[in-house]
Design an enzyme around this catalytic site. Structure first.
Site, mmCIF file in Angstrom:
data_model
loop_
_atom_site.group_PDB
_atom_site.id
_atom_site.type_symbol
_atom_site.label_atom_id
_atom_site.label_comp_id
_atom_site.label_asym_id
_atom_site.label_seq_id
_atom_site.Cartn_x
_atom_site.Cartn_y
_atom_site.Cartn_z
ATOM 1 N N ASP A 46 -10.772 0.975 22.102
ATOM 2 C CA ASP A 46 -10.190 2.226 21.997
ATOM 3 C C ASP A 46 -11.192 3.420 22.165
ATOM 4 O O ASP A 46 -11.036 4.294 22.287
ATOM 5 C CB ASP A 46 -9.526 2.448 20.809
ATOM 6 C CG ASP A 46 -8.059 1.967 20.699
ATOM 7 O OD1 ASP A 46 -7.555 1.364 21.602
ATOM 8 O OD2 ASP A 46 -7.299 2.038 19.701
ATOM 9 N N LYS A 59 -4.119 7.073 12.806
ATOM 10 C CA LYS A 59 -2.873 6.550 13.372
ATOM 11 C C LYS A 59 -2.586 5.107 13.251
ATOM 12 O O LYS A 59 -1.656 4.745 12.806
ATOM 13 C CB LYS A 59 -2.710 7.007 14.846
ATOM 14 C CG LYS A 59 -1.666 6.488 15.447
ATOM 15 C CD LYS A 59 -1.582 6.697 17.062
ATOM 16 C CE LYS A 59 -2.306 6.046 17.665
ATOM 17 N NZ LYS A 59 -1.753 4.887 18.721
ATOM 18 N N ASN A 60 -3.582 4.445 13.678
ATOM 19 C CA ASN A 60 -3.488 2.957 13.729
ATOM 20 C C ASN A 60 -3.489 2.339 12.046
ATOM 21 O O ASN A 60 -3.060 1.011 12.168
ATOM 22 C CB ASN A 60 -4.400 2.191 14.522
ATOM 23 C CG ASN A 60 -4.465 2.520 16.059
ATOM 24 O OD1 ASN A 60 -3.400 2.765 16.434
ATOM 25 N ND2 ASN A 60 -5.530 2.324 16.715
ATOM 26 N N CYS A 64 1.501 2.175 25.835
ATOM 27 C CA CYS A 64 0.645 2.448 26.739
ATOM 28 C C CYS A 64 0.595 1.220 28.043
ATOM 29 O O CYS A 64 0.532 0.234 27.625
ATOM 30 C CB CYS A 64 -0.819 2.876 26.449
ATOM 31 S SG CYS A 64 -1.120 4.571 25.853
ATOM 32 N N ARG A 114 -0.082 11.569 21.164
ATOM 33 C CA ARG A 114 0.104 10.464 20.590
ATOM 34 C C ARG A 114 -0.924 10.011 19.517
ATOM 35 O O ARG A 114 -0.449 9.370 18.483
ATOM 36 C CB ARG A 114 0.502 9.251 21.328
ATOM 37 C CG ARG A 114 1.757 9.178 22.222
ATOM 38 C CD ARG A 114 1.949 7.828 23.124
ATOM 39 N NE ARG A 114 1.760 6.939 22.290
ATOM 40 C CZ ARG A 114 1.028 5.850 22.600
ATOM 41 N NH1 ARG A 114 0.316 5.718 23.562
ATOM 42 N NH2 ARG A 114 1.172 4.906 21.720
ATOM 43 N N ARG A 149 -0.296 -7.347 26.364
ATOM 44 C CA ARG A 149 -0.259 -7.508 24.946
ATOM 45 C C ARG A 149 0.866 -8.262 24.507
ATOM 46 O O ARG A 149 2.071 -7.468 23.643
ATOM 47 C CB ARG A 149 -0.144 -6.074 24.410
ATOM 48 C CG ARG A 149 -1.591 -5.426 24.835
ATOM 49 C CD ARG A 149 -1.752 -3.924 23.826
ATOM 50 N NE ARG A 149 -0.917 -3.013 24.249
ATOM 51 C CZ ARG A 149 -0.996 -1.604 23.625
ATOM 52 N NH1 ARG A 149 -2.068 -1.525 22.891
ATOM 53 N NH2 ARG A 149 -0.370 -0.657 23.863
#
Length: 434
Positions: free
Chosen positions: A320, A22-23, A130, A412, A135
Protein backbone atom coordinates in the site's frame (compact mmCIF):
# COMPACT_ATOMS: atom_id res chain seq x y z
CA UNK A 1 -17.12 13.50 -10.91
CA UNK A 2 -14.76 15.33 -8.55
CA UNK A 3 -11.17 16.22 -9.38
CA UNK A 4 -8.32 17.79 -7.40
CA UNK A 5 -6.31 20.74 -8.66
CA UNK A 6 -2.78 21.27 -7.37
CA UNK A 7 -0.29 24.09 -7.88
CA UNK A 8 2.95 22.31 -7.02
CA UNK A 9 6.55 23.12 -6.24
CA UNK A 10 5.97 24.37 -2.70
CA UNK A 11 7.66 22.66 0.31
CA UNK A 12 5.25 21.51 3.02
CA UNK A 13 5.76 22.81 6.57
CA UNK A 14 3.50 22.18 9.53
CA UNK A 15 1.69 19.47 11.46
CA UNK A 16 -0.77 16.79 10.34
CA UNK A 17 -3.00 14.72 12.63
CA UNK A 18 -3.10 11.09 11.51
CA UNK A 19 -6.48 9.37 11.68
CA UNK A 20 -7.51 5.88 12.70
CA UNK A 21 -6.57 3.08 10.32
CA UNK A 22 -9.18 2.18 7.73
CA UNK A 23 -7.69 -1.30 7.44
CA UNK A 24 -8.08 -1.79 11.19
CA UNK A 25 -11.50 -0.16 11.56
CA UNK A 26 -13.22 -2.33 8.91
CA UNK A 27 -12.54 -5.74 10.56
CA UNK A 28 -13.22 -4.22 13.99
CA UNK A 29 -16.65 -3.13 12.75
CA UNK A 30 -17.31 -6.64 11.41
CA UNK A 31 -16.39 -8.07 14.82
CA UNK A 32 -19.53 -6.44 16.23
CA UNK A 33 -21.51 -9.25 14.53
CA UNK A 34 -20.03 -11.76 16.98
CA UNK A 35 -21.95 -10.49 20.02
CA UNK A 36 -25.33 -9.11 21.06
CA UNK A 37 -23.55 -6.61 23.30
CA UNK A 38 -22.31 -3.13 22.23
CA UNK A 39 -18.85 -2.70 20.74
CA UNK A 40 -17.53 0.87 20.94
CA UNK A 41 -14.64 1.84 18.68
CA UNK A 42 -12.70 5.05 19.34
CA UNK A 43 -10.39 7.03 17.03
CA UNK A 44 -12.61 6.14 14.08
CA UNK A 45 -11.80 7.55 10.63
CA UNK A 46 -14.51 9.15 8.49
CA UNK A 47 -14.08 7.58 5.07
CA UNK A 48 -16.19 6.27 2.20
CA UNK A 49 -15.21 2.66 3.03
CA UNK A 50 -16.33 3.13 6.64
CA UNK A 51 -19.71 4.34 5.37
CA UNK A 52 -19.97 1.34 3.06
CA UNK A 53 -19.25 -1.09 5.89
CA UNK A 54 -21.71 0.73 8.15
CA UNK A 55 -24.44 0.39 5.52
CA UNK A 56 -23.67 -3.30 5.10
CA UNK A 57 -23.83 -3.93 8.85
CA UNK A 58 -27.08 -1.98 9.17
CA UNK A 59 -28.79 -4.27 6.68
CA UNK A 60 -27.64 -7.21 8.85
CA UNK A 61 -29.50 -5.53 11.74
CA UNK A 62 -26.62 -3.74 13.49
CA UNK A 63 -27.49 -0.45 15.21
CA UNK A 64 -24.79 2.18 14.82
CA UNK A 65 -24.41 5.28 16.97
CA UNK A 66 -21.70 7.87 16.34
CA UNK A 67 -20.18 10.65 18.45
CA UNK A 68 -17.82 13.28 17.10
CA UNK A 69 -15.91 15.48 19.54
CA UNK A 70 -13.74 17.03 16.85
CA UNK A 71 -10.24 16.12 15.69
CA UNK A 72 -7.52 17.07 18.15
CA UNK A 73 -10.07 17.34 20.97
CA UNK A 74 -9.07 17.01 24.61
CA UNK A 75 -11.31 14.00 25.08
CA UNK A 76 -8.47 11.52 25.23
CA UNK A 77 -10.60 8.38 25.09
CA UNK A 78 -12.03 9.41 21.71
CA UNK A 79 -8.52 9.34 20.19
CA UNK A 80 -6.84 11.84 17.88
CA UNK A 81 -9.82 11.90 15.51
CA UNK A 82 -12.22 12.68 18.37
CA UNK A 83 -14.71 10.25 16.83
CA UNK A 84 -16.36 7.14 18.30
CA UNK A 85 -18.75 4.54 16.90
CA UNK A 86 -20.88 2.11 18.91
CA UNK A 87 -22.18 -0.97 17.09
CA UNK A 88 -24.87 -3.18 18.62
CA UNK A 89 -25.87 -6.43 16.91
CA UNK A 90 -28.37 -7.64 19.49
CA UNK A 91 -30.53 -9.09 16.72
CA UNK A 92 -29.22 -10.26 13.36
CA UNK A 93 -32.02 -9.64 10.86
CA UNK A 94 -30.29 -10.91 7.72
CA UNK A 95 -27.47 -13.35 7.03
CA UNK A 96 -27.10 -12.11 3.44
CA UNK A 97 -24.52 -9.56 2.34
CA UNK A 98 -25.89 -8.39 -1.02
CA UNK A 99 -23.93 -7.76 -4.18
CA UNK A 100 -24.95 -4.10 -4.41
CA UNK A 101 -23.08 -3.34 -1.17
CA UNK A 102 -20.25 -5.89 -1.28
CA UNK A 103 -19.20 -4.99 -4.85
CA UNK A 104 -18.08 -1.55 -3.62
CA UNK A 105 -15.46 -2.81 -1.19
CA UNK A 106 -13.50 -6.04 -0.91
CA UNK A 107 -13.33 -5.85 2.90
CA UNK A 108 -17.08 -6.57 2.97
CA UNK A 109 -16.22 -10.27 2.81
CA UNK A 110 -15.12 -9.93 6.46
CA UNK A 111 -18.73 -10.39 7.58
CA UNK A 112 -18.55 -14.01 6.40
CA UNK A 113 -16.63 -15.48 9.36
CA UNK A 114 -18.57 -13.66 12.11
CA UNK A 115 -21.98 -14.48 10.60
CA UNK A 116 -21.37 -18.19 10.13
CA UNK A 117 -19.78 -18.40 13.60
CA UNK A 118 -22.69 -16.74 15.38
CA UNK A 119 -25.67 -17.64 13.17
CA UNK A 120 -24.53 -20.92 11.64
CA UNK A 121 -25.11 -19.53 8.15
CA UNK A 122 -23.96 -16.70 5.90
CA UNK A 123 -24.59 -15.77 2.29
CA UNK A 124 -22.06 -13.21 1.07
CA UNK A 125 -21.57 -11.86 -2.43
CA UNK A 126 -18.15 -12.31 -3.95
CA UNK A 127 -16.36 -9.02 -3.21
CA UNK A 128 -15.28 -6.03 -5.27
CA UNK A 129 -12.92 -3.11 -4.60
CA UNK A 130 -9.87 -1.66 -6.33
CA UNK A 131 -8.84 -3.28 -9.61
CA UNK A 132 -5.30 -4.11 -8.49
CA UNK A 133 -5.38 -7.88 -8.80
CA UNK A 134 -7.51 -10.97 -8.36
CA UNK A 135 -7.13 -11.27 -4.56
CA UNK A 136 -9.15 -14.52 -4.45
CA UNK A 137 -11.07 -15.47 -1.31
CA UNK A 138 -10.40 -19.20 -1.74
CA UNK A 139 -8.02 -19.16 1.23
CA UNK A 140 -10.83 -17.83 3.44
CA UNK A 141 -13.20 -20.54 2.22
CA UNK A 142 -10.81 -23.49 2.57
CA UNK A 143 -9.96 -22.41 6.10
CA UNK A 144 -13.64 -22.07 7.05
CA UNK A 145 -14.21 -25.58 5.67
CA UNK A 146 -11.46 -26.79 8.01
CA UNK A 147 -13.54 -25.37 10.89
CA UNK A 148 -16.50 -27.47 9.72
CA UNK A 149 -18.39 -25.03 7.52
CA UNK A 150 -19.97 -26.30 4.31
CA UNK A 151 -19.20 -23.88 1.46
CA UNK A 152 -21.05 -23.50 -1.83
CA UNK A 153 -20.42 -20.78 -4.40
CA UNK A 154 -23.42 -20.18 -6.62
CA UNK A 155 -24.64 -17.24 -8.71
CA UNK A 156 -21.86 -15.00 -7.43
CA UNK A 157 -22.57 -15.71 -3.74
CA UNK A 158 -20.65 -17.62 -1.08
CA UNK A 159 -23.10 -19.69 0.95
CA UNK A 160 -21.56 -21.01 4.17
CA UNK A 161 -23.46 -23.20 6.63
CA UNK A 162 -22.50 -24.73 9.97
CA UNK A 163 -25.77 -25.73 11.67
CA UNK A 164 -23.92 -27.59 14.42
CA UNK A 165 -21.50 -24.73 14.97
CA UNK A 166 -17.86 -24.40 14.00
CA UNK A 167 -15.21 -26.65 15.53
CA UNK A 168 -11.58 -25.78 16.27
CA UNK A 169 -8.87 -26.98 13.90
CA UNK A 170 -5.22 -26.55 12.98
CA UNK A 171 -5.03 -24.39 9.86
CA UNK A 172 -1.91 -23.64 7.86
CA UNK A 173 -2.39 -20.85 5.33
CA UNK A 174 -0.48 -21.76 2.13
CA UNK A 175 0.34 -18.06 1.70
CA UNK A 176 0.03 -15.05 3.97
CA UNK A 177 -3.47 -13.60 3.72
CA UNK A 178 -4.55 -10.56 5.72
CA UNK A 179 -8.28 -10.89 5.05
CA UNK A 180 -8.19 -14.65 5.51
CA UNK A 181 -6.43 -14.30 8.87
CA UNK A 182 -9.00 -11.72 10.00
CA UNK A 183 -12.00 -13.78 8.88
CA UNK A 184 -10.75 -16.97 10.52
CA UNK A 185 -9.62 -15.20 13.68
CA UNK A 186 -13.16 -13.88 14.19
CA UNK A 187 -14.82 -17.16 13.28
CA UNK A 188 -12.59 -19.21 15.59
CA UNK A 189 -13.46 -17.14 18.67
CA UNK A 190 -16.92 -18.80 18.80
CA UNK A 191 -15.82 -22.25 17.54
CA UNK A 192 -15.92 -25.24 19.87
CA UNK A 193 -12.42 -26.16 21.02
CA UNK A 194 -9.02 -24.81 20.06
CA UNK A 195 -7.88 -23.37 16.75
CA UNK A 196 -4.33 -22.72 15.59
CA UNK A 197 -3.69 -20.43 12.62
CA UNK A 198 -0.22 -21.01 11.14
CA UNK A 199 1.43 -18.64 8.66
CA UNK A 200 -1.01 -15.99 9.86
CA UNK A 201 -0.56 -12.40 8.71
CA UNK A 202 1.18 -10.21 11.31
CA UNK A 203 0.01 -6.73 10.32
CA UNK A 204 -0.62 -4.28 13.20
CA UNK A 205 -4.26 -4.13 12.10
CA UNK A 206 -4.60 -7.85 12.85
CA UNK A 207 -3.08 -7.35 16.29
CA UNK A 208 -5.61 -4.54 16.83
CA UNK A 209 -8.41 -6.97 15.92
CA UNK A 210 -7.05 -9.74 18.17
CA UNK A 211 -6.71 -7.35 21.11
CA UNK A 212 -10.27 -6.14 20.49
CA UNK A 213 -11.57 -9.72 20.49
CA UNK A 214 -9.72 -10.43 23.74
CA UNK A 215 -11.29 -7.31 25.28
CA UNK A 216 -14.65 -8.80 24.23
CA UNK A 217 -13.84 -12.01 26.11
CA UNK A 218 -12.04 -14.11 23.49
CA UNK A 219 -8.94 -16.14 24.36
CA UNK A 220 -6.29 -15.45 21.70
CA UNK A 221 -2.56 -16.02 22.14
CA UNK A 222 0.42 -15.38 19.90
CA UNK A 223 -0.71 -11.87 18.96
CA UNK A 224 1.82 -10.21 16.65
CA UNK A 225 3.35 -13.52 15.55
CA UNK A 226 2.72 -15.86 12.61
CA UNK A 227 0.99 -18.41 14.88
CA UNK A 228 -2.31 -17.44 16.48
CA UNK A 229 -3.87 -19.76 19.08
CA UNK A 230 -7.57 -19.34 19.79
CA UNK A 231 -9.52 -21.09 22.54
CA UNK A 232 -13.17 -20.94 21.56
CA UNK A 233 -15.70 -19.34 23.91
CA UNK A 234 -19.50 -19.55 23.98
CA UNK A 235 -20.16 -15.82 23.81
CA UNK A 236 -18.51 -12.41 23.75
CA UNK A 237 -19.23 -9.29 25.80
CA UNK A 238 -19.27 -5.52 25.37
CA UNK A 239 -15.97 -3.68 24.94
CA UNK A 240 -14.46 -0.29 24.17
CA UNK A 241 -11.43 -0.43 21.89
CA UNK A 242 -9.27 2.21 20.13
CA UNK A 243 -8.52 1.97 16.41
CA UNK A 244 -4.76 2.16 15.85
CA UNK A 245 -3.21 4.98 13.82
CA UNK A 246 -3.29 4.59 10.06
CA UNK A 247 0.24 3.58 9.08
CA UNK A 248 -0.46 4.06 5.37
CA UNK A 249 -1.76 7.59 5.94
CA UNK A 250 1.32 8.16 8.09
CA UNK A 251 3.61 6.94 5.33
CA UNK A 252 1.78 8.92 2.65
CA UNK A 253 2.16 12.25 4.46
CA UNK A 254 5.76 11.37 5.32
CA UNK A 255 6.36 10.98 1.58
CA UNK A 256 4.54 14.30 1.01
CA UNK A 257 7.03 16.06 3.29
CA UNK A 258 9.97 14.37 1.56
CA UNK A 259 8.83 14.78 -2.05
CA UNK A 260 8.30 18.54 -1.55
CA UNK A 261 11.61 18.81 0.37
CA UNK A 262 9.73 20.18 3.36
CA UNK A 263 9.33 19.33 7.04
CA UNK A 264 6.13 17.97 8.63
CA UNK A 265 5.30 16.64 12.08
CA UNK A 266 2.83 13.74 12.01
CA UNK A 267 0.91 13.41 15.28
CA UNK A 268 -1.36 10.71 16.66
CA UNK A 269 0.77 7.96 15.14
CA UNK A 270 3.65 5.61 15.98
CA UNK A 271 7.03 5.14 14.35
CA UNK A 272 7.03 1.37 14.93
CA UNK A 273 3.99 0.87 12.69
CA UNK A 274 6.09 1.72 9.63
CA UNK A 275 9.68 0.66 10.37
CA UNK A 276 10.38 -0.62 6.84
CA UNK A 277 9.26 2.57 5.09
CA UNK A 278 11.09 4.87 7.49
CA UNK A 279 14.25 2.77 7.10
CA UNK A 280 14.07 3.17 3.32
CA UNK A 281 13.42 6.90 3.66
CA UNK A 282 16.48 7.33 5.86
CA UNK A 283 18.55 5.39 3.35
CA UNK A 284 17.33 7.83 0.69
CA UNK A 285 18.51 10.78 2.77
CA UNK A 286 15.29 11.81 4.53
CA UNK A 287 15.52 12.76 8.21
CA UNK A 288 12.96 10.81 10.26
CA UNK A 289 12.65 11.55 13.97
CA UNK A 290 10.32 9.52 16.20
CA UNK A 291 8.61 11.35 19.07
CA UNK A 292 5.93 10.78 21.67
CA UNK A 293 3.01 9.54 19.51
CA UNK A 294 4.50 11.46 16.61
CA UNK A 295 7.01 11.30 13.77
CA UNK A 296 8.76 14.32 12.23
CA UNK A 297 9.92 14.01 8.63
CA UNK A 298 12.30 16.45 6.94
CA UNK A 299 14.04 16.58 3.57
CA UNK A 300 15.10 20.23 3.65
CA UNK A 301 18.81 19.71 3.88
CA UNK A 302 19.92 17.83 0.77
CA UNK A 303 19.31 15.80 -2.36
CA UNK A 304 17.65 12.41 -2.07
CA UNK A 305 19.05 9.27 -3.66
CA UNK A 306 17.34 6.28 -5.21
CA UNK A 307 16.68 3.25 -2.98
CA UNK A 308 15.47 -0.19 -4.07
CA UNK A 309 12.44 -1.69 -2.31
CA UNK A 310 10.45 -4.90 -2.57
CA UNK A 311 6.90 -5.18 -1.26
CA UNK A 312 6.39 -7.99 1.23
CA UNK A 313 3.92 -9.03 3.93
CA UNK A 314 4.39 -7.21 7.25
CA UNK A 315 6.93 -6.37 8.60
CA UNK A 316 8.26 -5.89 5.08
CA UNK A 317 7.69 -2.87 2.85
CA UNK A 318 3.88 -2.55 2.43
CA UNK A 319 2.30 -2.87 -0.99
CA UNK A 320 0.00 0.00 0.00
CA UNK A 321 3.07 2.31 0.01
CA UNK A 322 4.53 1.18 -3.31
CA UNK A 323 2.88 3.82 -5.53
CA UNK A 324 3.80 6.63 -3.11
CA UNK A 325 7.40 5.40 -2.98
CA UNK A 326 7.58 5.39 -6.77
CA UNK A 327 6.48 9.03 -6.83
CA UNK A 328 9.25 9.93 -4.37
CA UNK A 329 11.88 7.99 -6.30
CA UNK A 330 10.89 9.86 -9.46
CA UNK A 331 12.37 12.96 -7.78
CA UNK A 332 15.51 11.30 -6.32
CA UNK A 333 19.01 11.23 -7.79
CA UNK A 334 20.00 8.05 -9.60
CA UNK A 335 18.03 4.89 -10.25
CA UNK A 336 15.89 2.70 -8.02
CA UNK A 337 14.14 -0.62 -8.53
CA UNK A 338 10.69 -1.30 -7.08
CA UNK A 339 9.53 -4.92 -7.04
CA UNK A 340 5.88 -5.76 -6.38
CA UNK A 341 5.29 -9.24 -4.94
CA UNK A 342 1.77 -8.89 -3.52
CA UNK A 343 -0.59 -7.75 -6.30
CA UNK A 344 -0.01 -8.42 -9.99
CA UNK A 345 -1.75 -5.30 -11.35
CA UNK A 346 -0.29 -2.69 -9.05
CA UNK A 347 1.71 -0.69 -11.58
CA UNK A 348 -1.33 0.91 -13.20
CA UNK A 349 -0.21 4.31 -11.92
CA UNK A 350 2.99 4.19 -14.00
CA UNK A 351 1.54 5.63 -17.25
CA UNK A 352 0.04 8.51 -15.28
CA UNK A 353 3.28 9.23 -13.40
CA UNK A 354 5.14 9.42 -16.71
CA UNK A 355 2.81 12.27 -17.70
CA UNK A 356 4.64 14.34 -15.05
CA UNK A 357 7.91 13.55 -16.81
CA UNK A 358 8.81 10.66 -14.50
CA UNK A 359 11.05 8.06 -16.13
CA UNK A 360 9.72 4.62 -15.21
CA UNK A 361 10.20 1.34 -17.07
CA UNK A 362 8.26 -1.74 -16.02
CA UNK A 363 9.71 -5.23 -16.49
CA UNK A 364 7.29 -7.87 -15.22
CA UNK A 365 6.92 -7.43 -11.47
CA UNK A 366 9.65 -4.78 -11.23
CA UNK A 367 9.85 -1.12 -12.18
CA UNK A 368 13.06 0.83 -12.75
CA UNK A 369 12.76 4.51 -11.80
CA UNK A 370 15.35 7.04 -12.92
CA UNK A 371 14.91 10.20 -10.91
CA UNK A 372 14.64 13.68 -12.37
CA UNK A 373 15.34 17.03 -10.78
CA UNK A 374 12.01 18.45 -11.91
CA UNK A 375 8.55 17.09 -12.61
CA UNK A 376 5.97 19.09 -14.55
CA UNK A 377 2.29 19.39 -13.67
CA UNK A 378 -0.15 17.48 -15.90
CA UNK A 379 -3.76 16.30 -16.13
CA UNK A 380 -3.86 12.69 -14.86
CA UNK A 381 -6.39 9.95 -14.09
CA UNK A 382 -6.55 7.90 -10.87
CA UNK A 383 -7.00 4.13 -11.17
CA UNK A 384 -7.16 2.94 -7.54
CA UNK A 385 -6.85 4.22 -3.98
CA UNK A 386 -3.06 4.30 -3.54
CA UNK A 387 -2.44 5.22 -7.19
CA UNK A 388 -4.69 8.24 -6.59
CA UNK A 389 -2.56 9.55 -3.77
CA UNK A 390 0.70 8.89 -5.64
CA UNK A 391 -0.54 11.31 -8.31
CA UNK A 392 -1.37 13.87 -5.61
CA UNK A 393 2.18 13.51 -4.28
CA UNK A 394 3.71 13.92 -7.72
CA UNK A 395 1.54 16.99 -8.24
CA UNK A 396 2.78 18.53 -4.99
CA UNK A 397 6.38 18.20 -6.21
CA UNK A 398 5.76 19.18 -9.83
CA UNK A 399 6.10 22.69 -11.22
CA UNK A 400 2.85 24.17 -12.48
CA UNK A 401 -0.72 22.89 -12.36
CA UNK A 402 -1.86 19.30 -11.93
CA UNK A 403 -5.44 18.09 -12.25
CA UNK A 404 -6.12 14.64 -10.78
CA UNK A 405 -9.36 13.19 -12.15
CA UNK A 406 -11.57 10.39 -10.76
CA UNK A 407 -10.58 11.02 -7.16
CA UNK A 408 -13.50 9.06 -5.69
CA UNK A 409 -10.95 6.33 -4.99
CA UNK A 410 -9.11 8.80 -2.77
CA UNK A 411 -12.10 9.32 -0.48
CA UNK A 412 -12.07 5.61 0.37
CA UNK A 413 -8.82 5.95 2.32
CA UNK A 414 -7.90 9.58 3.03
CA UNK A 415 -9.92 11.89 5.25
CA UNK A 416 -9.82 15.66 4.66
CA UNK A 417 -6.71 15.33 2.49
CA UNK A 418 -7.02 18.77 0.91
CA UNK A 419 -7.46 20.37 4.34
CA UNK A 420 -4.50 18.56 5.87
CA UNK A 421 -2.17 19.40 3.00
CA UNK A 422 -3.47 22.95 2.76
CA UNK A 423 -2.70 23.55 6.44
CA UNK A 424 0.95 22.80 5.59
CA UNK A 425 1.07 25.31 2.75
CA UNK A 426 0.03 23.20 -0.24
CA UNK A 427 -2.12 24.80 -2.94
CA UNK A 428 -4.75 22.05 -3.25
CA UNK A 429 -8.43 22.37 -4.05
CA UNK A 430 -11.26 20.01 -4.88
CA UNK A 431 -13.32 20.74 -7.96
CA UNK A 432 -16.79 19.26 -7.58
CA UNK A 433 -18.71 17.70 -10.45
CA UNK A 434 -17.85 17.70 -14.10
Amino acid sequence: MDSIRILGGKPLHGEIVIGGAKNAALPLMAAALLTDRPLTLTNMPELADIGTMANLLRQHGVRIDRSDFGAGSNIAEAGPTGRTMTLTADKITSITAPYDLVRRMRASVLVLGPLVARMGEAKVSLPGGCAIGTRPVDLHLKALEALGAKIEVQSGYIHATAPGGLKGANIVFPKVTVGGTENLLMAATLAKGDTVLENAAREPEISNLAECLNAMGADIGGIGTGTLRIKGVSSLRAARVPVIADRIETGTYAIAAAITRGKVKLTGTRYDLLDSVFAAMRQAGVIVEPGDNSVTVSAETGELVGVDVMTEPYPGFPTDMQAQWMALMATASGASMITETIFENRFMHVPELTRFGAEVNVHGSSAIVRGRKKLSGAPVMATDLRASVSLILAGLAAEGETLVNRVYHLDRGYERLEEKLGACGAHVERITGG
